[in-house]
Design a protein around this motif. Structure first.
Motif, PDB file in Angstrom:
ATOM      1  N   ARG A 104       0.846  -1.177   0.000  1.00  0.00           N
ATOM      2  CA  ARG A 104       0.000   0.000   0.000  1.00  0.00           C
ATOM      3  C   ARG A 104       0.892   1.242   0.000  1.00  0.00           C
ATOM      4  N   GLY A 105       0.346   2.321  -0.309  1.00  0.00           N
ATOM      5  CA  GLY A 105       1.132   3.537  -0.266  1.00  0.00           C
ATOM      6  C   GLY A 105       0.860   4.452  -1.436  1.00  0.00           C
ATOM      7  N   GLY A 106       0.064   3.978  -2.368  1.00  0.00           N
ATOM      8  CA  GLY A 106      -0.317   4.833  -3.490  1.00  0.00           C
ATOM      9  C   GLY A 106       0.856   5.245  -4.339  1.00  0.00           C
ATOM     10  N   LEU A 107       0.812   6.469  -4.809  1.00  0.00           N
ATOM     11  CA  LEU A 107       1.838   7.004  -5.685  1.00  0.00           C
ATOM     12  C   LEU A 107       3.200   6.930  -4.998  1.00  0.00           C
ATOM     13  N   GLY A 108       4.156   6.335  -5.662  1.00  0.00           N
ATOM     14  CA  GLY A 108       5.492   6.188  -5.090  1.00  0.00           C
ATOM     15  C   GLY A 108       5.658   4.954  -4.227  1.00  0.00           C
ATOM     16  N   GLY A 109       4.608   4.136  -4.124  1.00  0.00           N
ATOM     17  CA  GLY A 109       4.686   2.903  -3.350  1.00  0.00           C
ATOM     18  C   GLY A 109       5.523   1.853  -4.063  1.00  0.00           C
ATOM     19  N   LEU A 110       5.616   0.685  -3.477  1.00  0.00           N
ATOM     20  CA  LEU A 110       6.454  -0.375  -4.033  1.00  0.00           C
ATOM     21  C   LEU A 110       6.074  -0.760  -5.449  1.00  0.00           C
ATOM     22  N   THR A 111       4.795  -0.678  -5.770  1.00  0.00           N
ATOM     23  CA  THR A 111       4.373  -1.064  -7.117  1.00  0.00           C
ATOM     24  C   THR A 111       4.746  -0.013  -8.164  1.00  0.00           C
ATOM     25  N   ASP A 112       5.137   1.183  -7.725  1.00  0.00           N
ATOM     26  CA  ASP A 112       5.547   2.252  -8.636  1.00  0.00           C
ATOM     27  C   ASP A 112       7.064   2.375  -8.752  1.00  0.00           C
ATOM     28  N   GLN A 113       7.804   1.530  -8.051  1.00  0.00           N
ATOM     29  CA  GLN A 113       9.260   1.612  -8.030  1.00  0.00           C
ATOM     30  C   GLN A 113       9.870   0.812  -9.169  1.00  0.00           C
ATOM     31  N   TYR A 114      11.082   1.118  -9.498  1.00  0.00           N
ATOM     32  CA  TYR A 114      11.853   0.306 -10.426  1.00  0.00           C
ATOM     33  C   TYR A 114      13.307   0.307  -9.977  1.00  0.00           C
ATOM     34  N   VAL A 115      14.009  -0.749 -10.307  1.00  0.00           N
ATOM     35  CA  VAL A 115      15.411  -0.870  -9.940  1.00  0.00           C
ATOM     36  C   VAL A 115      16.220  -0.162 -11.016  1.00  0.00           C
ATOM     37  N   GLN A 116      17.110   0.698 -10.560  1.00  0.00           N
ATOM     38  CA  GLN A 116      17.893   1.462 -11.515  1.00  0.00           C
ATOM     39  C   GLN A 116      19.387   1.273 -11.318  1.00  0.00           C
TER      40      GLN A 116
END
Length: 127
Positions: free
Chosen positions: A87-99
């Protein structure tokens, strides 16, 4: 089957391994506590790359707890923990990517991150 086996076997009627995009057969996390905890530990390693060391530590701790206590309640607690962490909305874990260090997407590690994210989501949602 005992309570432990029944709890972790939420994919009723399916085999103990599932297809992986690579074509390999991997253990069904619901049936195999080792597969679940290894997935959690691998995910924790990637969370550290995302500068989420506190959450990574929580995943590591939960994985150790599950190895020590794979009771139905511990499994329910793991599902709640995983869902809450997503959970966490915008910027949560589902919005992250490894760079990479240069800021570009690390295609290999990001694909791993997305696969682990999906595997944990499936477990938490009892899919």
């Amino acid at each position: 089957m005992g309570d432990r086996e029944n709890f972790f076997r939420f994919r009723q009627g399916k085999r103990n391994s599932v297809g992986h995009p690579s074509g390999a057969m991997v253990a069904d996390m619901a049936a195999d506590i080792n597969a679940l905890t290894i997935t959690m530990l691998r995910f924790a390693g990637l969370l550290r790359l995302l500068s989420k060391s506190g959450l990574a530590q929580n995943y590591e701790s939960m994985a150790v707890e599950l190895r020590n206590d794979a009771s139905p309640q511990a499994g329910r607690d793991a599902r709640v923990f995983i869902l809450d962490s997503f959970r966490g909305g915008l910027g949560g874990l589902t919005d992250q990517y490894v760079q990479k260090k240069d800021g570009s997407v690390d295609e290999v590690l990001n694909a791993e991150y997305e696969r682990l994210l999906q595997d944990l989501t499936d477990f938490a949602n009892e899919v």
